[in-house]
Write an enzyme that holds these catalytic residues in place. Structure first.
Site, PDB file in Angstrom:
ATOM      1  N   SER A  48     -32.903  -8.072   6.101  1.00 33.45           N
ATOM      2  CA  SER A  48     -31.867  -8.664   5.654  1.00 33.45           C
ATOM      3  C   SER A  48     -30.631  -8.386   6.788  1.00 33.45           C
ATOM      4  CB  SER A  48     -31.052  -7.661   4.751  1.00 33.45           C
ATOM      5  OG  SER A  48     -30.706  -6.184   5.047  1.00 33.45           O
ATOM      6  N   ASP A  49     -29.472  -9.299   6.706  1.00 33.73           N
ATOM      7  CA  ASP A  49     -28.435  -8.902   7.727  1.00 33.73           C
ATOM      8  C   ASP A  49     -27.892  -7.720   7.148  1.00 33.73           C
ATOM      9  OD1 ASP A  49     -26.689  -9.478   9.339  1.00 33.73           O
ATOM     10  OD2 ASP A  49     -25.864 -11.529   8.802  1.00 33.73           O
ATOM     11  N   CYS A  50     -26.946  -7.317   8.098  1.00 29.97           N
ATOM     12  CA  CYS A  50     -26.409  -5.742   7.945  1.00 29.97           C
ATOM     13  C   CYS A  50     -25.650  -5.622   6.659  1.00 29.97           C
ATOM     14  CB  CYS A  50     -25.817  -5.125   9.123  1.00 29.97           C
ATOM     15  SG  CYS A  50     -27.038  -5.343  10.374  1.00 29.97           S
TER      16      CYS A  50
END
Length: 699
Positions: free
Chosen positions: A236-238
């Site tokens: 996932s992106d952060c």
């Protein structure tokens, strides 16, 4: 070790873990499991244009500047530099027990989103607006990072999957709507290439939703990866999974968000939502097998990197390779090849034998921030444009300097009573100079990522394509002095200089050229090497923004060179040299692998130069073809002054197909090819004096 063996070992290891232990390994800051001999590992590392945020490293031009080289061989070499220095730093940190953030071998690069709108602040991180160029340059960087051995040198990541290119301030809640045609033709094309051909080890999901589904848990997007044969892990992106309940409101709480993500196939969480995975399993919302399968996938990557105790040849890479001379030479070459000469009335190259005094003026002339762009590392030495010219001309030409203006404020000193408090000095320098180099532009404080923790200024998208007013006043005033003037633009995106661009004798787009990029700029200005970069994005006139769809509209119609109907300021694929290269003749032939274009390039100028031969395709009579011919292949070549060079460019027959409204690639229309040193458009002909050669494909 190969993937099959790595997966077997990963499976055997995860089988010994408790549920809690397996779940703990799916958060980016994975803790040690001492009873199983598993060391702690932090998955978060960056390497957009060299190892980033981890101390010293060789820093090359920002990604958009790397794309401007149109040089896949060089970009692959830069990827190898990244992996080599990453290994050296990992080896050193591990020996000291340092397993913190930015110390691992999983690089969350490259960013292969399409730079569809010139206002997007993160566009500088991409390889431009074209899916073919993005795919070719991106695949080259991945190949360089991951290496060719059974043990991966480092792991690359294709991000942000998918349909992600602003606006930045809406990204955590935004739903990007894209047609099946635009998805297949534009937004997914480079991802498919990196998965299928470059075998990229990981894919990162985007913050936004795409067509209603959150990108980090999108069944539609995950299906694409399965169809392409993706074997790596998905991250996932952060804190993107946190967005599910906090901003997208597709779930009610962190437990449900964690369940939605892992059930969809998101293996690794950059964030903390996966701390709720065990609770999700106990609540019956996630089967334990899902957690274990994701753990197997992430440990497969760690085994393939040879960092689970078995070791590899890369363990011997010494720290001394970091910023070594060989690596810096590649960075210098990238900066030289990436700078794009947009205008030259004959002033360039500067003849140092005819100069007594050179004025160097502008807020970016001696600013380190103008060299680096975002997601950058640190360098032990920075060479700004001012310093590069001073060193190159030392003892030969007097260099006078003035900052001229603040980057964006009306005055440089808060105690100054009046605006433009450095303008008088700039005018004095110009008056006392034989020629002037105006160094203007932006930096990551004016274009970048919204809310990025590595960017304390919180910069994001641009409002327009103009420089800040203080710089515009500076340029106008200096140009009125009447001295021969070159404008050097240091920025990561399209800029319209307006009247200043018309009045200047020469304009060069230098991007963010890297820590020592000022040396390359000086070499180009002084003719030690010829410019040869090409624009990976269209430079629009500022008023043409009004012709485009709204920034939030992801339809391609009306934007990027393939669908833009008006005459741009400077076209995609354009860039001048100190020579005068054109395609003298070209033919297309069928071979066992498909088709090959053979082109004879001739340099009618007086300077040896590199240049980039480009092949564009149009499907005449097809209602599904883009409005304008599209790039399908390119090749860099050296062409001596007054001589010819022959290039052979292989063509992928799939590139002849067009994408219909259902997102299917179909053979349609009459295939026409154009071979030139830029696009086959009227503006390129106007700027270069040359027309691309038209070839009809003999089916």
């Amino acid at each position: 070790m190969n993937r099959e063996e790595a997966r077997k070992r990963a499976q055997a290891l995860v089988d010994q873990m408790t549920l809690e232990e397996a779940a703990s390994q799916l958060i980016y800051s994975a803790p040690a499991i001492e009873r199983l001999g598993v060391p702690a590992y932090n998955w978060w590392n960056e390497a957009l244009h060299g190892v980033a945020r981890a101390g010293m490293a060789t820093m090359y031009p920002q990604a958009v500047g790397m794309a401007a080289t149109f040089d896949t061989e060089l970009v692959e070499e830069l990827g190898d530099v990244t992996a080599t220095e990453g290994r050296a730093k990992y080896n050193a940190a591990s020996r000291h027990g340092d397993r913190d953030i930015y110390k691992g071998l999983t690089f969350w690069s490259p960013n292969i989103n399409i730079f569809r709108d010139p206002r997007w602040g993160r566009g500088q991180e991409t390889f431009g607006e074209d899916p073919t160029l993005t795919g070719e340059i991106g695949a080259a960087y991945v190949r360089g990072i991951q290496g060719k051995g059974e043990v991966m040198k480092a792991a690359a990541c294709a991000k942000h999957f998918a349909v992600h290119s602003g606006p930045e301030d809406l990204r955590h809640e935004f739903n990007a709507v894209a047609s099946k045609k635009d998805m297949a033709e534009t937004y997914l094309a480079a991802f498919e290439k990196l998965v299928k051909e470059a075998k990229v080890e990981s894919v990162m999901g985007a913050y936004n939703r795409t067509n209603g589904e959150v990108c980090c848990a999108s069944p539609a997007l995950m299906q694409y990866l399965k169809d392409w044969g993706f074997e790596g892990h998905f991250v996932s992106d952060c804190w993107a999974i946190n967005d599910f309940h906090q901003f997208h409101h597709v779930t009610d709480n962190p437990v449900d968000s964690a369940a939605l993500a892992i059930n969809a196939g998101c293996d690794l969480n950059c964030g903390c939502t996966y701390e709720k995975l065990v609770a999700a399993v106990l609540a019956g919302k996630v089967d334990e097998s899902k957690v274990r399968e994701s753990a197997v996938r992430v440990f497969t990557t760690r085994y393939m990197l040879g960092i689970m105790g078995e070791g590899s040849e890369y363990d011997a890479i010494p720290y001394t390779v970091v910023e070594c001379e060989e690596h810096q030479k590649k960075a210098d070459r990238a900066a030289q090849e990436g700078c794009v000469l947009l205008k030259n009335n004959g002033l360039l190259p500067l003849d140092e034998n005819k100069l007594k005094t050179l004025g160097v003026i502008g807020p970016n002339a001696d600013a380190v921030s103008s060299l680096v762009g975002n997601y950058h590392g640190s360098s032990s030495r920075y060479i700004t444009v001012q310093r590069g010219l001073q060193e190159a001309l030392d003892g030969k030409v007097r260099v006078l300097c003035a900052v001229g203006s603040h980057l964006y404020k009306d005055k440089t000193d808060n105690l100054s009573q009046f605006n433009d408090d450095r303008l008088a000095e700039a005018l004095t320098v110009a008056e006392n100079s034989d020629a002037v180099v105006l160094v203007v532009g932006l930096d990551e404080t004016l274009e970048g990522e919204q809310g990025d923790t590595g960017n304390p200024y919180g910069s994001a998208d641009k409002r327009d394509l103009l420089l800040p007013p203080a710089q515009r006043r500076l340029m106008d005033a200096v140009l009125k002095v009447g001295k021969p003037t070159i404008i050097c633009l240091l920025a990561g995106s399209a800029i319209d200089l307006k009247e200043a661009g018309d009045l200047a004798d020469a304009v060069m787009m230098c991007w963010y050229p890297g820590a020592q990029g000022g040396k390359a700029v000086a070499d180009l200005l002084l003719g030690h090497v010829s410019p040869s970069g090409k624009l990976p994005v269209t430079f629009y006139k500022n008023e043409q923004l009004a012709e485009m769809p709204d920034f939030t509209d992801y339809a391609l119609k009306g934007r990027t060179y393939r669908y833009f109907a008006s005459k741009p300021l400077y076209p995609f694929g354009f860039g001048l040299t100190y020579g005068d290269v054109y395609v003298k003749s070209a033919c297309v032939r069928k071979d066992v692998c498909g088709y090959t274009v053979d082109a004879v390039l001739y340099n009618a100028g007086k300077a040896d130069t590199q240049d980039v031969a480009q092949v564009y395709c149009q499907n005449e009579g097809s209602e599904n073809a883009p409005l304008n011919p599209r790039l399908i292949a390119f090749k860099r070549a050296c062409v001596p002054a007054g001589k010819e060079a022959t290039v052979s460019i292989s063509l992928n027959t799939e590139s002849f197909k067009v994408v219909n409204e259902e997102g299917q690639r179909v053979s349609e229309g009459k295939i026409v090819l154009y071979v030139g040193m830029g696009q086959p458009d009227a503006r390129t002909k106007e700027l270069t004096g040359h027309q691309a050669i038209k070839l009809e494909l003999d089916a």
